[in-house]
Design a protein around this motif. Structure first.
Motif, PDB file in Angstrom:
ATOM      1  N   ARG A   1     -21.081  56.317  12.544  1.00  0.00           N
ATOM      2  CA  ARG A   1     -21.268  55.445  13.707  1.00  0.00           C
ATOM      3  C   ARG A   1     -20.894  53.993  13.433  1.00  0.00           C
ATOM      4  O   ARG A   1     -21.317  53.093  14.144  1.00  0.00           O
ATOM      5  CB  ARG A   1     -22.714  55.561  14.211  1.00  0.00           C
ATOM      6  N   VAL A   2     -20.084  53.771  12.418  1.00  0.00           N
ATOM      7  CA  VAL A   2     -19.548  52.422  12.179  1.00  0.00           C
ATOM      8  C   VAL A   2     -18.357  52.197  13.099  1.00  0.00           C
ATOM      9  O   VAL A   2     -17.458  53.039  13.183  1.00  0.00           O
ATOM     10  CB  VAL A   2     -19.138  52.255  10.702  1.00  0.00           C
ATOM     11  N   VAL A   3     -18.362  51.076  13.835  1.00  0.00           N
ATOM     12  CA  VAL A   3     -17.286  50.811  14.797  1.00  0.00           C
ATOM     13  C   VAL A   3     -16.579  49.480  14.570  1.00  0.00           C
ATOM     14  O   VAL A   3     -15.509  49.254  15.138  1.00  0.00           O
ATOM     15  CB  VAL A   3     -17.820  50.847  16.246  1.00  0.00           C
ATOM     16  N   GLY A   4     -17.178  48.569  13.779  1.00  0.00           N
ATOM     17  CA  GLY A   4     -16.561  47.256  13.662  1.00  0.00           C
ATOM     18  C   GLY A   4     -16.926  46.534  12.381  1.00  0.00           C
ATOM     19  O   GLY A   4     -17.721  47.018  11.554  1.00  0.00           O
ATOM     20  N   LEU A   5     -16.333  45.364  12.232  1.00  0.00           N
ATOM     21  CA  LEU A   5     -16.663  44.432  11.155  1.00  0.00           C
ATOM     22  C   LEU A   5     -17.478  43.309  11.776  1.00  0.00           C
ATOM     23  O   LEU A   5     -17.032  42.634  12.697  1.00  0.00           O
ATOM     24  CB  LEU A   5     -15.387  43.868  10.523  1.00  0.00           C
ATOM     25  N   ALA A   6     -18.701  43.119  11.296  1.00  0.00           N
ATOM     26  CA  ALA A   6     -19.627  42.178  11.924  1.00  0.00           C
ATOM     27  C   ALA A   6     -19.206  40.733  11.708  1.00  0.00           C
ATOM     28  O   ALA A   6     -18.429  40.416  10.804  1.00  0.00           O
ATOM     29  CB  ALA A   6     -21.040  42.398  11.399  1.00  0.00           C
ATOM     30  N   GLU A   7     -19.778  39.878  12.526  1.00  0.00           N
ATOM     31  CA  GLU A   7     -19.450  38.455  12.628  1.00  0.00           C
ATOM     32  C   GLU A   7     -18.765  37.881  11.390  1.00  0.00           C
ATOM     33  O   GLU A   7     -19.375  37.700  10.360  1.00  0.00           O
ATOM     34  CB  GLU A   7     -20.711  37.647  12.951  1.00  0.00           C
ATOM     35  N   VAL A   8     -17.491  37.584  11.546  1.00  0.00           N
ATOM     36  CA  VAL A   8     -16.702  37.013  10.457  1.00  0.00           C
ATOM     37  C   VAL A   8     -17.016  35.525  10.411  1.00  0.00           C
ATOM     38  O   VAL A   8     -16.290  34.694  10.956  1.00  0.00           O
ATOM     39  CB  VAL A   8     -15.201  37.297  10.674  1.00  0.00           C
TER      40      VAL A   8
ATOM     41  N   GLU B   1      -9.270  46.567   9.425  1.00  0.00           N
ATOM     42  CA  GLU B   1      -8.192  46.913  10.361  1.00  0.00           C
ATOM     43  C   GLU B   1      -7.547  48.243   9.984  1.00  0.00           C
ATOM     44  O   GLU B   1      -7.163  49.029  10.865  1.00  0.00           O
ATOM     45  CB  GLU B   1      -7.153  45.797  10.393  1.00  0.00           C
ATOM     46  N   ASP B   2      -7.430  48.517   8.686  1.00  0.00           N
ATOM     47  CA  ASP B   2      -6.857  49.792   8.243  1.00  0.00           C
ATOM     48  C   ASP B   2      -7.688  50.974   8.733  1.00  0.00           C
ATOM     49  O   ASP B   2      -7.159  52.085   8.891  1.00  0.00           O
ATOM     50  CB  ASP B   2      -6.767  49.833   6.713  1.00  0.00           C
ATOM     51  N   HIS B   3      -8.991  50.746   8.970  1.00  0.00           N
ATOM     52  CA  HIS B   3      -9.877  51.805   9.456  1.00  0.00           C
ATOM     53  C   HIS B   3     -10.069  51.752  10.976  1.00  0.00           C
ATOM     54  O   HIS B   3     -10.915  52.461  11.511  1.00  0.00           O
ATOM     55  CB  HIS B   3     -11.236  51.719   8.756  1.00  0.00           C
ATOM     56  N   GLY B   4      -9.295  50.918  11.642  1.00  0.00           N
ATOM     57  CA  GLY B   4      -9.348  50.849  13.095  1.00  0.00           C
ATOM     58  C   GLY B   4     -10.607  50.199  13.634  1.00  0.00           C
ATOM     59  O   GLY B   4     -10.990  50.444  14.785  1.00  0.00           O
ATOM     60  N   LEU B   5     -11.272  49.351  12.853  1.00  0.00           N
ATOM     61  CA  LEU B   5     -12.496  48.697  13.291  1.00  0.00           C
ATOM     62  C   LEU B   5     -12.161  47.430  14.082  1.00  0.00           C
ATOM     63  O   LEU B   5     -11.202  46.723  13.765  1.00  0.00           O
ATOM     64  CB  LEU B   5     -13.368  48.329  12.087  1.00  0.00           C
ATOM     65  N   TYR B   6     -12.956  47.155  15.106  1.00  0.00           N
ATOM     66  CA  TYR B   6     -12.776  45.880  15.807  1.00  0.00           C
ATOM     67  C   TYR B   6     -13.412  44.772  14.972  1.00  0.00           C
ATOM     68  O   TYR B   6     -14.278  45.019  14.131  1.00  0.00           O
ATOM     69  CB  TYR B   6     -13.366  45.939  17.217  1.00  0.00           C
ATOM     70  N   LEU B   7     -12.968  43.544  15.181  1.00  0.00           N
ATOM     71  CA  LEU B   7     -13.431  42.400  14.388  1.00  0.00           C
ATOM     72  C   LEU B   7     -14.270  41.490  15.269  1.00  0.00           C
ATOM     73  O   LEU B   7     -13.770  40.944  16.254  1.00  0.00           O
ATOM     74  CB  LEU B   7     -12.242  41.622  13.813  1.00  0.00           C
ATOM     75  N   GLN B   8     -15.534  41.314  14.906  1.00  0.00           N
ATOM     76  CA  GLN B   8     -16.414  40.428  15.662  1.00  0.00           C
ATOM     77  C   GLN B   8     -16.319  39.017  15.078  1.00  0.00           C
ATOM     78  O   GLN B   8     -16.575  38.805  13.900  1.00  0.00           O
ATOM     79  CB  GLN B   8     -17.862  40.920  15.591  1.00  0.00           C
ATOM     80  N   GLY B   9     -15.961  38.064  15.927  1.00  0.00           N
ATOM     81  CA  GLY B   9     -15.769  36.709  15.444  1.00  0.00           C
ATOM     82  C   GLY B   9     -17.036  35.870  15.425  1.00  0.00           C
ATOM     83  O   GLY B   9     -18.077  36.248  15.977  1.00  0.00           O
ATOM     84  N   HIS B  10     -16.933  34.713  14.799  1.00  0.00           N
ATOM     85  CA  HIS B  10     -18.054  33.772  14.666  1.00  0.00           C
ATOM     86  C   HIS B  10     -17.422  32.423  14.361  1.00  0.00           C
ATOM     87  O   HIS B  10     -17.050  32.150  13.220  1.00  0.00           O
ATOM     88  CB  HIS B  10     -18.960  34.240  13.518  1.00  0.00           C
TER      89      HIS B  10
ATOM     90  N   ALA C   1     -15.525  46.165  22.099  1.00  0.00           N
ATOM     91  CA  ALA C   1     -15.707  46.894  20.848  1.00  0.00           C
ATOM     92  C   ALA C   1     -14.800  48.118  20.749  1.00  0.00           C
ATOM     93  O   ALA C   1     -14.917  48.896  19.800  1.00  0.00           O
ATOM     94  CB  ALA C   1     -17.167  47.327  20.713  1.00  0.00           C
ATOM     95  N   GLY C   2     -13.910  48.311  21.737  1.00  0.00           N
ATOM     96  CA  GLY C   2     -12.990  49.432  21.692  1.00  0.00           C
ATOM     97  C   GLY C   2     -13.629  50.773  21.992  1.00  0.00           C
ATOM     98  O   GLY C   2     -13.106  51.822  21.588  1.00  0.00           O
TER      99      GLY C   2
END
Length: 260
Positions: free
Chosen positions: A83-90, A111-120, A202-203
Motif C-alpha cells: 500500500r505504498v503509493v508515494g514519496l512523502a514530503e520532500v 520515480e523508478d517505482h512509479g511513486l508520486y512525489l509529495q512536495g514541501h 496521488a495518482g
C-alpha cells in the motif's frame, strides 16, 4: 501521532475513508521497521490507509541524532510494500533545488517505482521554485500566504490546504471542507477538492468519485455545508452511523458516533 486502529476509530465517523500517511516520526526513531509496523497495523481496517515513504530521515543529516537514515536503498525496499503509493514530503528543498546527490538518488528511486512525489516548499519562489519543480515534486501544503499559493499554482504546482486541529470535536477532512466553504468556496467544488482532486494528485485512479469502476466509498449527509455524515460506507459496506446527541435524564448526552 496515533496507532492506525485508534486513528480509524476517530476519523471513520467523520466520513474519512482513505488517508495517505507519512510515518516520518516513527521512521525517524525506528527506521524501516517503524514504517513496516504502520503498514501492517493498518491492514484490514474499515478504511483505506495508504503510505508515503518518508523522504527525509533524518531531516537534517549530520545535525541530529535520529534512529535511522534513509537513502535510496531504504526507498527501494519500502517501495515493495503493497500500500505504498508515494514519496512523502520532500522537505530538504535546498538539496533538491541544488541537485544534491542524496535527494536526487531518493527521488530517482521513487520515480523508478512509479511513486508520486509529495512536495514541501515553504516560502520558495521565483527561480528557486522553478528549480524545485524541475526536479520532480509538484505539490505543496506549506503555503502561508495567498500570494505564495497563487505563484505556486501559476507555476504548475498543486497547492494543498490543511486545517482540522481538533478531530475529536470538530471533524477531520469534513472540517477542512467546511472551512473552505466558509471562505466562500462553492460546496460541490470544495467536496471535489477533498475527494477526486486529492485522489488525482496521488495518482489514484479509482477513488474520489461515485461512478462505475470507482471504490464504493460514500457518505450520506443532510447538508452539503455542514457535512456531518449520518452513514459512512467503505467499499460498499456500512461502517459508521451518526446518532444525534440526545439528553438522557440523569445520564447527560448520548454517544454521537458508532463504528460498526
Amino acid at each position: 501521532m496515533m496507532t492506525p486502529g485508534n486513528f480509524t476509530k476517530a476519523v471513520i465517523p467523520k466520513g474519512t475513508t482513505t488517508v495517505i500517511t507519512d510515518p516520518h516520526e516513527i521512521g525517524n526513531v525506528w527506521g524501516i521497521e517503524g514504517v513496516r509496523y504502520m503498514h501492517e497495523a493498518s491492514q484490514d481496517l474499515p478504511m483505506r490507509q495508504l503510505i508515503d515513504i518518508p523522504s527525509c530521515v533524518s531531516a537534517v543529516p549530520g545535525l541530529e541524532h535520529a534512529g535511522a537514515e534513509f537513502g535510496p536503498e531504504a526507498i527501494e525496499e519500502l517501495a515493495k510494500l503493497e500500500r505504498v503509493v508515494g514519496l512523502a514530503e520532500v522537505m530538504d528543498y535546498l538539496d533538491v533545488i541544488h541537485g544534491g546527490d542524496r535527494m536526487m538518488d531518493i527521488i530517482r528511486t521513487a520515480e523508478d517505482h512509479g511513486l508520486y512525489l509529495q512536495g514541501h516548499a515553504p516560502f520558495v519562489e521565483g527561480r528557486m521554485l522553478s528549480a524545485y519543480l524541475c526536479r520532480g515534486p509538484n505539490t505543496c501544503y506549506e503555503s502561508r500566504t495567498a500570494e505564495e499559493a497563487v505563484e505556486k499554482m501559476r507555476s504548475g504546482m498543486r497547492v494543498d490546504a490543511r486545517e482540522a486541529d481538533d478531530i475529536l470535536h470538530n471533524g477531520h477532512i469534513n472540517d477542512v471542507v467546511r472551512a473552505a466553504i466558509r471562505y466562500c468556496m462553492e460546496p460541490v467544488a470544495a467536496i471535489k477538492s477533498a475527494t477526486l482532486n486529492s485522489a488525482g494528485e496521488a495518482g489514484l485512479q479509482n477513488l474520489g468519485a461515485i461512478a462505475p469502476g470507482y471504490a464504493a466509498d460514500m457518505l450520506l449527509v443532510d447538508d452539503l455545508r455542514e457535512l456531518t455524515p449520518s452513514h459512512v460506507f467503505y467499499g460498499g459496506k456500512l461502517v459508521a452511523l451518526y446518532h444525534p446527541p440526545a439528553r438522557i435524564p440523569g445520564k447527560g448526552k448520548g454517544q454521537p458516533d458508532e463504528i460498526l
